[in-house]
Design a protein around this motif. Structure first.
Motif, PDB file in Angstrom:
ATOM      1  N   PRO A   1       0.806  -1.215   0.000  1.00  0.00           N
ATOM      2  CA  PRO A   1       0.000   0.000   0.000  1.00  0.00           C
ATOM      3  C   PRO A   1       0.847   1.277   0.000  1.00  0.00           C
ATOM      4  CG  PRO A   1      -0.826  -1.570   1.613  1.00  0.00           C
ATOM      5  CD  PRO A   1       0.485  -2.096   1.128  1.00  0.00           C
ATOM      6  N   ALA A   2       0.413   2.264  -0.762  1.00  0.00           N
ATOM      7  CA  ALA A   2       1.152   3.521  -0.847  1.00  0.00           C
ATOM      8  C   ALA A   2       1.309   4.177   0.524  1.00  0.00           C
ATOM      9  CB  ALA A   2       0.434   4.467  -1.800  1.00  0.00           C
ATOM     10  N   ARG A   3       0.291   4.027   1.376  1.00  0.00           N
ATOM     11  CA  ARG A   3       0.359   4.620   2.720  1.00  0.00           C
ATOM     12  C   ARG A   3       1.555   4.091   3.490  1.00  0.00           C
ATOM     13  NH1 ARG A   3      -1.968   3.201   7.744  1.00  0.00           N
ATOM     14  NH2 ARG A   3      -2.419   5.007   9.080  1.00  0.00           N
ATOM     15  N   ASP A   4       1.800   2.780   3.433  1.00  0.00           N
ATOM     16  CA  ASP A   4       2.938   2.190   4.144  1.00  0.00           C
ATOM     17  C   ASP A   4       4.259   2.616   3.515  1.00  0.00           C
ATOM     18  OD1 ASP A   4       1.099   0.953   5.735  1.00  0.00           O
ATOM     19  OD2 ASP A   4       1.226  -0.991   4.719  1.00  0.00           O
ATOM     20  N   VAL A   5       4.260   2.745   2.202  1.00  0.00           N
ATOM     21  CA  VAL A   5       5.478   3.171   1.501  1.00  0.00           C
ATOM     22  C   VAL A   5       5.852   4.595   1.910  1.00  0.00           C
ATOM     23  CG1 VAL A   5       6.502   3.657  -0.753  1.00  0.00           C
ATOM     24  CG2 VAL A   5       5.079   1.625  -0.455  1.00  0.00           C
ATOM     25  N   VAL A   6       4.842   5.479   1.975  1.00  0.00           N
ATOM     26  CA  VAL A   6       5.096   6.874   2.364  1.00  0.00           C
ATOM     27  C   VAL A   6       5.631   6.941   3.791  1.00  0.00           C
ATOM     28  CG1 VAL A   6       4.012   9.097   2.833  1.00  0.00           C
ATOM     29  CG2 VAL A   6       3.405   7.819   0.771  1.00  0.00           C
ATOM     30  N   ILE A   7       5.038   6.168   4.697  1.00  0.00           N
ATOM     31  CA  ILE A   7       5.504   6.151   6.089  1.00  0.00           C
ATOM     32  C   ILE A   7       6.946   5.654   6.165  1.00  0.00           C
ATOM     33  CG2 ILE A   7       5.187   5.037   8.335  1.00  0.00           C
ATOM     34  CD1 ILE A   7       2.174   5.049   7.764  1.00  0.00           C
ATOM     35  N   ALA A   8       7.255   4.601   5.412  1.00  0.00           N
ATOM     36  CA  ALA A   8       8.621   4.056   5.418  1.00  0.00           C
ATOM     37  C   ALA A   8       9.626   5.072   4.894  1.00  0.00           C
ATOM     38  CB  ALA A   8       8.667   2.777   4.577  1.00  0.00           C
ATOM     39  N   SER A   9       9.189   5.925   3.976  1.00  0.00           N
ATOM     40  CA  SER A   9      10.115   6.892   3.382  1.00  0.00           C
ATOM     41  C   SER A   9      10.581   7.954   4.375  1.00  0.00           C
ATOM     42  CB  SER A   9       9.452   7.583   2.188  1.00  0.00           C
ATOM     43  OG  SER A   9       8.439   8.484   2.619  1.00  0.00           O
ATOM     44  N   THR A  10       9.909   8.059   5.536  1.00  0.00           N
ATOM     45  CA  THR A  10      10.307   9.055   6.540  1.00  0.00           C
ATOM     46  C   THR A  10      11.357   8.514   7.504  1.00  0.00           C
ATOM     47  OG1 THR A  10       8.537   8.380   8.066  1.00  0.00           O
ATOM     48  CG2 THR A  10       8.004  10.066   6.431  1.00  0.00           C
ATOM     49  N   THR A  11      11.798   7.270   7.284  1.00  0.00           N
ATOM     50  CA  THR A  11      12.746   6.632   8.208  1.00  0.00           C
ATOM     51  C   THR A  11      14.060   7.397   8.317  1.00  0.00           C
ATOM     52  OG1 THR A  11      11.794   4.474   7.708  1.00  0.00           O
ATOM     53  CG2 THR A  11      13.993   4.501   8.700  1.00  0.00           C
ATOM     54  N   CYS A  12      14.623   7.762   7.155  1.00  0.00           N
ATOM     55  CA  CYS A  12      15.887   8.488   7.153  1.00  0.00           C
ATOM     56  C   CYS A  12      16.062   9.155   5.797  1.00  0.00           C
ATOM     57  CB  CYS A  12      17.056   7.541   7.445  1.00  0.00           C
ATOM     58  SG  CYS A  12      17.242   6.233   6.204  1.00  0.00           S
ATOM     59  N   LYS A  13      17.143   9.954   5.656  1.00  0.00           N
ATOM     60  CA  LYS A  13      17.367  10.679   4.400  1.00  0.00           C
ATOM     61  C   LYS A  13      17.587   9.729   3.232  1.00  0.00           C
ATOM     62  CE  LYS A  13      19.265  14.948   6.346  1.00  0.00           C
ATOM     63  NZ  LYS A  13      20.448  15.867   6.395  1.00  0.00           N
ATOM     64  N   GLN A  14      18.289   8.625   3.488  1.00  0.00           N
ATOM     65  CA  GLN A  14      18.572   7.680   2.409  1.00  0.00           C
ATOM     66  C   GLN A  14      17.275   7.039   1.888  1.00  0.00           C
ATOM     67  OE1 GLN A  14      20.761   4.135   3.433  1.00  0.00           O
ATOM     68  NE2 GLN A  14      21.791   4.049   1.437  1.00  0.00           N
ATOM     69  N   TRP A  15      16.389   6.676   2.824  1.00  0.00           N
ATOM     70  CA  TRP A  15      15.122   6.078   2.413  1.00  0.00           C
ATOM     71  C   TRP A  15      14.236   7.112   1.706  1.00  0.00           C
ATOM     72  CZ3 TRP A  15      12.602   1.659   5.539  1.00  0.00           C
ATOM     73  CH2 TRP A  15      13.575   0.682   5.821  1.00  0.00           C
TER      74      TRP A  15
END
Length: 375
Positions: free
Chosen positions: A18-32
């Motif tokens: 799901p895009a929602r989970d992908v967006v949340i994961a993208s906030t993990t760090c600058k590299q992500w």
């Protein structure tokens, strides 16, 4: 994780689904975050993946803002079957309004739109904005037309596969020079027109009707079907002379399925002689048992054999005493047949008893005379 290539991280987080989970994961760090923005290969939006208190307009903005942040998407899916009317046209307007030079679809190879609304013009423009598109799925779209417009025209030089499902239109016109697969399912269409360069390999028409009194008109040039390998027709009215003229040049045809089809002229008879001459490579044949005219068995006129047919499926709506003879006549014409499958229909108790008797007769008949055939 910090030692992994950014491209690989983008691939990993895209598999969250799901895009929602992908967006949340993208906030993990600058590299992500960088992987999300520049190296995310696929993204999937679904109405089921967001809180129920999100209205349609909120979801349209969320989808738009998310797409603005990605630059290298190769696969995009938007499915909004659990909410009110979600407008893909609004998303397109929002994207181009914020960024007139938006290039977010420049790498897109696969696009799926399900249960959304879009204007015919925006659908055409969207496809034009995808210069590398290869796969397109359009399911249950609410397509808005202008007062002077009665058709959808799509053009793509790179498109290889298109599936159109649960859509009602007067005219559907597709110009695709690289198209290999055309699948139409559960649609109401007056005219289907295909323009291309003879690359089509699969033609699947599954329960397509006209929203007019007349049958759906299929306009595909003879020269476009020379490389056709699969024809699968289910619950579709065929004007046999026209249809045969179209596919008669398909000498590479390997699979032919005419299942529960209706003939515009009830005096038309499809015969194996035609198949033998036109389709020498045919290996899988599926036919539906229909009426008999003047004592002539449907599909049996002529004497030529189908040497390469190894599997055959036969179905029926109304079974009678002539059905076993029809089955044996078909088996006899396929000397290298290895597998025979017979399909039936729901029936009352009396019909069930008769069906059991006739199918038992068929099984014994085939087993006794054609031992090499699995029934």
């Amino acid at each position: 994780m910090e030692h992994l290539p950014t491209e690989l991280i983008g691939n990993i987080i895209s598999r969250l689904g799901p895009a929602r989970d992908v967006v949340i994961a993208s906030t993990t760090c600058k590299q992500w975050r960088h992987a999300f923005c520049s190296h995310l290969p696929t993204l999937s939006f679904s109405s089921n993946d967001w809180p129920s208190d999100h209205g349609t307009s909120q979801l349209e903005i969320l989808v738009s803002r998310t797409l603005l942040q990605t630059t290298g998407l190769q696969g995009l899916s938007i499915s909004m079957d659990e909410i009110g009317e979600f407008s893909a046209s609004v998303v397109i307007s929002w994207l181009t309004g914020v960024d007139p030079n938006y290039q977010g679809f420049s790498c897109l190879k696969s696009l799926s739109l399900k249960y959304v609304s879009i204007s015919a013009l925006d659908l055409s423009l969207l496809l034009t904005a995808c210069p590398k598109i290869e796969i397109l799925d359009l399911v249950n779209l609410e397509i808005a037309m202008s007062d002077t417009q009665h058709k959808v025209e799509l053009r793509s030089p790179t498109l290889k596969s298109i599936c159109v499902e649960q859509i009602s239109l007067d005219e559907f016109i597709l110009e695709a020079d690289s198209l290999e697969r055309l699948h139409l399912k559960d649609c109401q269409l007056k005219l289907i027109k295909l323009v291309g360069k003879g690359t089509l390999k699969q033609l699947v028409i599954d329960y397509v009707t006209s929203n007019a009194v007349t049958s759906t008109h299929l306009d595909i040039g003879d020269n476009l079907l020379e490389n056709l390998e699969v024809v699968d027709i289910y619950e579709f009215t065929i004007i046999w002379p026209q249809f045969y003229k179209m596919i008669s040049r398909s000498s590479k045809l390997r699979r032919l399925r005419l299942w529960d089809v209706f003939f515009d002229d009830k005096n038309e008879i499809v015969d194996l002689e035609t198949f033998s001459v036109c389709f020498p490579q045919l290996s899988h044949l599926s036919l539906w048992y229909v009426y008999l005219r003047d004592g002539v068995h449907y599909a049996l006129p002529g004497s030529s054999h189908l040497e390469n047919v190894i599997e055959m499926e036969l179905g029926w709506t109304t079974i009678n005493e002539l059905f076993p003879d029809w089955v044996e006549g078909l088996v006899k014409r396929c000397p290298n047949l290895r597998k025979l499958v017979i399909h039936g229909q729901d029936m009352d108790s009396e019909e069930t008893e008769e069906c059991m008797r006739l199918t038992s007769l068929i099984k014994h008949l085939i087993n006794d005379k054609y031992e090499h055939v699995e029934v």
